[in-house]
Design a protein around this motif. Structure first.
Motif, short mmCIF file in Angstrom:
data_model
loop_
_atom_site.label_atom_id
_atom_site.label_comp_id
_atom_site.label_asym_id
_atom_site.label_seq_id
_atom_site.Cartn_x
_atom_site.Cartn_y
_atom_site.Cartn_z
N UNK A 278 15.48 -4.65 -9.93
CA UNK A 278 15.88 -5.88 -10.39
C UNK A 278 16.84 -5.67 -11.52
N UNK A 279 18.22 -6.34 -11.30
CA UNK A 279 19.00 -5.99 -12.27
C UNK A 279 19.19 -7.22 -13.03
N UNK A 280 19.70 -6.99 -14.31
CA UNK A 280 19.49 -8.25 -15.51
C UNK A 280 21.00 -8.60 -15.56
N UNK A 281 21.69 -9.83 -15.24
CA UNK A 281 22.89 -10.26 -15.21
C UNK A 281 23.14 -11.30 -16.35
N UNK A 282 24.38 -11.38 -16.94
CA UNK A 282 24.67 -12.30 -17.94
C UNK A 282 26.03 -13.18 -17.26
N UNK A 283 25.88 -14.31 -17.26
CA UNK A 283 26.92 -15.16 -16.82
C UNK A 283 27.50 -16.01 -17.80
N UNK A 284 28.61 -15.82 -18.27
CA UNK A 284 29.60 -16.54 -19.14
C UNK A 284 30.38 -17.38 -18.53
N UNK A 285 29.90 -18.97 -18.64
CA UNK A 285 30.92 -19.86 -17.88
C UNK A 285 29.99 -20.56 -16.57
N UNK A 286 29.42 -21.73 -16.70
CA UNK A 286 28.58 -22.15 -15.86
C UNK A 286 29.14 -23.40 -15.12
N UNK A 287 30.59 -23.06 -14.72
CA UNK A 287 31.12 -24.12 -13.85
C UNK A 287 30.72 -23.80 -12.46
N UNK A 288 31.52 -24.46 -11.43
CA UNK A 288 31.19 -24.12 -10.13
C UNK A 288 30.96 -22.68 -9.49
N UNK A 289 31.94 -22.00 -9.81
CA UNK A 289 32.11 -20.58 -9.49
C UNK A 289 30.79 -20.02 -10.02
N UNK A 290 30.43 -20.18 -11.47
CA UNK A 290 29.33 -19.55 -11.88
C UNK A 290 27.95 -19.90 -11.32
N UNK A 291 27.98 -21.09 -11.09
CA UNK A 291 26.71 -21.64 -10.47
C UNK A 291 26.59 -21.02 -9.08
N UNK A 292 27.59 -20.90 -8.09
CA UNK A 292 27.51 -20.29 -6.93
C UNK A 292 26.76 -18.77 -7.02
N UNK A 293 27.48 -18.01 -8.11
CA UNK A 293 27.12 -16.62 -8.36
C UNK A 293 25.49 -16.60 -8.84
#
Length: 214
Positions: free
Chosen positions: A1-16
């Motif tokens: 299981x990988x740990x992921x940091x997403x910076x930017x919660x716009x539409x693209x970030x939500x899809x990811x």
């Protein structure tokens, strides 16, 4: 299981985030907007309001501990560039950043990005290729020359085997799967093509054009 940091919660970030959640990753989302954080919260392990351009704030996240950091900021390239550079400076193992054009891509790669995603260009290429011919059902680009194409088989292929077609020798293409309706099969050399079949072919578009006359 990988740990992921997403910076930017716009539409693209939500899809990811949605896809990462389906793949059972642990996802932390960051955005300066409380509204966007609330929207992405159902799809992530945790989410915080914060400024990705602040080194002090990024330090509190422990960016070294995430397997991948993904910068999905799309509306402010300066912020995206600054965040990308800071993540790498603070020891993030692998940084993926979003670009909107070729110039942005070059700057991001020079300033810390290990990988740059260019969704607008990638989507445009896929749509253009898919709809350029009635024979092309779908398309996945692997590099500048090699791609995987989902193709309708020509009528003259009906009843013929892969050995008889011999497209590897004739056109430098490889058929990696055959699709019959919703069923996909890895083919054997003796498998016969049937009317209505689709094939997944890997190769160059120039060879695809010659083979399938598109």
């Amino acid at each position: 299981m990988k740990s992921i940091l997403i910076i930017g919660a716009g539409q693209f970030g939500v899809h990811i985030a949605k896809r990462m959640s389906e793949l059972r990753c642990e996802v932390m989302a960051v955005d300066s907007s409380e509204t966007r954080i609330n929207e992405i919260l159902p799809y992530v392990t945790n989410a915080v309001i914060g400024d990705g351009t602040s080194a002090e704030f990024l330090k509190t996240l422990g960016v070294r501990d995430y397997d991948v950091s993904i910068v999905t900021i799309g509306d402010n390239f300066q912020n995206s560039l600054q965040t990308t550079a800071l993540l790498k400076e603070l020891g993030s193992p692998y940084v993926v950043a979003r670009a909107s054009n070729d110039v942005q891509m070059k700057f991001l790669l020079r300033n810390g990005a290990d990988e740059v995603t260019y969704p607008e260009k990638q989507t445009a290429m896929r749509i253009a290729t898919k709809h350029a011919s009635d024979s092309i059902m779908d398309y996945i680009q692997l590099d500048d020359q090699c791609s995987i194409y989902e193709m309708r088989i020509p009528k003259e292929w009906n009843g013929k085997t892969l050995v008889q077609l011999d497209i590897r020798k004739k056109y430098n293409l490889n058929i990696i799967a055959i699709k019959d309706g919703n069923h996909v099969t890895v083919p054997t050399p003796s498998m016969e093509m049937q009317e209505g079949d689709e094939v997944f072919v890997i190769g160059d578009i120039r060879d695809i054009s010659k083979c399938f006359k598109v």
